[in-house]
Structures are given as structure tokens and as C-alpha cells.
Design an enzyme around this catalytic site. Structure first.
Site, mmCIF file in Angstrom:
data_model
loop_
_atom_site.group_PDB
_atom_site.id
_atom_site.type_symbol
_atom_site.label_atom_id
_atom_site.label_comp_id
_atom_site.label_asym_id
_atom_site.label_seq_id
_atom_site.Cartn_x
_atom_site.Cartn_y
_atom_site.Cartn_z
ATOM 1 C CG ASP A 40 -6.624 -2.348 -3.901
ATOM 2 O OD1 ASP A 40 -7.262 -1.644 -3.098
ATOM 3 O OD2 ASP A 40 -5.458 -2.733 -3.678
ATOM 4 C CG HIS B 124 -5.991 -2.086 0.103
ATOM 5 N ND1 HIS B 124 -5.194 -1.617 -0.925
ATOM 6 C CD2 HIS B 124 -5.422 -1.650 1.260
ATOM 7 C CE1 HIS B 124 -4.200 -0.905 -0.419
ATOM 8 N NE2 HIS B 124 -4.309 -0.916 0.899
ATOM 9 C CB SER C 281 -0.945 -0.046 1.204
ATOM 10 O OG SER C 281 -1.989 0.874 1.079
#
Length: 398
Positions: free
Chosen positions: A335, A364, A207
Site C-alpha cells: 500500500d 491502496h 483508509s
């Protein structure tokens, strides 16, 4: 929680595309002699999209590339359910750390968490893996520990790089975790390299940690001493990610992230008071969105005139073309936090050092699929270790 329940047929909200459009993907076939672009059966399962200038070099190293991506029933079929399930119900391996705090040139503090016992059990030339968690994340996160366990089982030395203020690390300057500040990453890599000069060093980021890692690779190509890297669920373009985060059900993620940011800020608010009149202390303590927090605190600490300027200057998609070491990027097409539209397909395709894998599901930081689903390690861990082991073996032969 929003009033509407999770829907197994929910679709991503519409997103305004910027200059990083997703082009049609060519099919890659890898033979023993050469790689060619063709319309025939690819050298990987059609459920995976694989592209990149480095596909010819790296694709054969992935042992599971021929297997279909099979999301776990129900959980893996909805991006929101998968994301939330992984965050709250994935097992957390038991790992003991030894913390090391580094002081930076600007008097800031970085916390490194090393696995206890590695110094006595591993030789000094063992490969080293530096892990960079996501926004407000740290060494206690489940996805971090699962990756750590996988690497440790292969004989790797592992250290978690906790960004400023994360994982209860001490804060000594008015600056917390940011997406564009690469100096801390340089400091960590240089420090680890000096501790183990005979070891090859690699990095994995998730991320925002993936965005930070790729920014480091692209902005510091001549200073970078890593031998390879992996980026997962990278938002790449923070302008697109910011717009996406404030739409529909995604507000639940914005709420969670802004809560983590404000909680960390509240512990260290005294460092920010009376330092710069531009800081909006009250907005930092009670932000309505991540964007509002970044406008009040983050962009000021970095000297940007606006949050939009901060986001525009923090996009790792703009530096992928400059990456000079092997880089594997893994994204999920559904995502909700790192939208696939932000992925710089063309730059990855044109860079001979890069390869991109896109899974049809995954959410995610989810990827609830594979033999260890639903509570075990993410599906991606096997591919990450295949890639890293391939690079490790190549480095050991040099």
C-alpha cells in the site's frame, strides 16, 4: 503527473520506522478443537499473512482463506497502477440514496445516505452496516457502493456515514473531516441504534475512515454499541503515513488529496473567516501538501498546537489494544498510502478480539483480484462479508 512513468518493478520508498515494527508472523493452524502456533501448513493459503489474537475464532469463517491471492495481470502487479486503476476505472454500481442530516451538539451537520427502499423491504431487526469512506470520500465512491451491494444482497440494511463536508453534505460549523474526532461517530451509531433497537449494527471503514472507526472502537469501548467492525487500508500511524505520502511517486496522491480538501474548504471558507486568528485561510485554499492544509485548518479546528500534535493524537494504532468487539483489519503489503510499517502487529496479536489479514499486493483501495477483476468489486469484499455474516449469525443466536 510526474515525468517518470509507472514501473512494474517499482519498490516502496524507504520509511523511518517508529515503535510499531513488523515482527515475523507465526503460522496459524485451526482445528476443530483448538488453535495452535506451529510451523506446519497453515489453515490459509501461504500468499496471505494472517495473525491476531482472534484468529482462532474468526479464521474458520472465511470461505476463501484457502485460495491464493492472485492479482490481475499487469494491473495488480504494480501498486501505483493498481491504486490508480481502481480509482478511475472500477465500475460504479447504480444505487439510489435517501439522505438524512443529523445536527450535532456543537451545531455541526452529518449526512447519512440510506439505500432507498430498504425501509419498506427489510424487517426492523435486519442487521445494519455503517460505511465510513476515506479522506474526502463519500457515498458515491465505487468501493463504497460495491460493499453496499454485497451487503444488501445478504439482506443487510446499509447506511453511508459521510464525514463533515464530504459528499456535498452541508457544513454549519468551522470543522470538516478529521482523523481524531470520535464524537460524530458516537452520534451516528447512537442515532442508528435508536432507530432500529432490535438490529445488530456493524461498521466498515476504509483508509482514513478505517482510522476513524478504530479510534472510535478503542477510545469509546464502553460506549460503543457496534457488534463488530472491519478496517481496510487503515494508515494506523498518521506520523508514518504523513512522511510516506510526501516521498517519490506518492506525491501524486498527496496532490489529489490536498486538491479535494481545498475544494471542500473553498465552498465553506466563510465559516472559518474571523472565527480564529490561527486559521491560515490562504494556505487552506491553496495548500502545497495535505500536511500544510492540516496545519492551516484541521489542527486549529480541533485545538491542537501543531500539525504534529494532531497527527500524534490521531493514530488508531495506539488504541487497538483497547478494542473490545470483533475487529478484522485487512491491509496490503504494498500500500503506497497506508504503509504496512505502520500496522500495529503486536497489539493486534495480543488482542483476542482482533484479526489481521495482509495481502502481498493490493495497492491502496485496489485489491484488483478475484473473480470480479479487473472492473468489479475488490477482492476483499467476499472476506468482509464472510466475517460480518459470521458475527451476524452469532449475534442472532444470543
Amino acid at each position: 503527473m510526474p515525468s517518470s512513468p509507472l514501473s512494474l518493478t517499482s519498490t516502496p520508498p524507504s520509511i523511518t520506522l517508529l515503535h510499531h515494527q513488523r515482527p515475523p508472523l507465526p503460522t496459524v493452524r485451526v482445528s476443530a478443537t483448538a488453535a495452535t502456533t506451529t510451523t506446519a501448513m497453515p489453515d490459509h493459503h501461504p500468499s496471505l499473512e494472517i495473525t491476531g489474537g482472534g484468529a482462532e475464532r474468526f479464521l474458520p469463517a472465511l470461505s476463501t482463506r484457502h485460495l491464493p491471492y492472485k492479482p490481475f495481470p499487469i494491473i495488480g502487479w504494480n501498486r501505483h497502477l493498481e491504486t490508480i486503476f481502481a480509482a478511475f476505472f472500477r465500475t460504479i454500481p447504480g444505487v439510489k440514496y435517501r439522505r438524512e442530516c443529523l445536527r450535532t451538539k456543537d451545531n455541526g451537520t452529518i449526512a447519512l445516505d440510506w439505500v432507498c427502499g430498504d425501509n419498506s423491504s427489510l424487517p426492523p431487526d435486519s442487521p445494519i452496516l455503517i460505511l465510513l469512506p476515506g479522506l474526502t470520500g463519500g457515498s458515491q465512491d465505487s468501493y463504497v457502493k460495491h460493499m453496499l451491494v454485497k451487503a444488501k444482497s445478504k439482506g443487510w440494511r446499509v447506511v453511508v456515514f459521510n464525514s463533515r463536508g464530504c459528499a456535498n453534505s452541508p457544513v454549519t460549523t468551522p470543522q470538516l473531516q478529521t482523523a481524531s474526532f470520535t464524537e460524530d461517530t458516537c452520534h451516528v451509531v447512537d442515532h442508528v441504534s435508536s432507530m432500529f433497537p432490535k438490529a445488530s449494527i456493524f461498521g466498515v471503514g476504509w483508509s482514513l475512515g478505517g482510522n476513524i472507526l478504530v479510534n472510535y472502537l478503542g477510545r469509546e469501548p464502553h460506549r460503543c454499541s457496534l457488534s463488530g467492525a472491519v478496517s481496510l487500508c487503515n494508515p494506523f500511524n498518521l506520523v508514518i503515513a504523513d512522511e510516506n505520502l510526501r516521498k517519490g511517486f506518492n506525491n501524486i496522491y498527496d496532490r489529489s488529496l490536498r486538491g479535494g480538501l481545498s475544494a471542500t474548504f473553498s465552498k465553506h471558507v466563510s465559516l472559518f473567516e474571523d472565527v480564529n486568528d490561527e486559521y491560515n485561510i490562504q494556505a487552506g485554499l491553496n495548500p502545497r501538501t495535505v500536511r500544510e492544509y492540516d496545519e492551516a485548518i484541521t489542527r486549529v479546528s480541533l485545538g491542537f498546537k501543531s500539525v504534529d500534535e494532531y497527527y500524534s493524537n490521531s493514530c488508531s494504532c495506539d488504541v487497538v489494544q483497547h478494542v473490545r468487539i470483533p475487529l478484522l483489519c485487512i491491509q496490503a503489503a504494498n500500500d503506497p498510502i497506508a504503509p504496512i510499517e505502520a500496522t500495529p502487529y503486536e497489539d493486534i496479536k495480543e488482542n483476542p478480539n482482533c484479526m489481521l489479514i495482509v495481502t502481498p499486493q493490493g495497492g491502496h483501495l485496489g485489491w484488483v483480484a478475484g473473480d470480479e477483476a479487473p472492473f468489479g468489486a475488490p477482492w476483499t469484499d467476499i472476506m468482509v462479508m464472510d466475517f460480518l455474516e459470521h458475527l451476524r449469525n452469532g449475534a442472532s443466536k444470543q
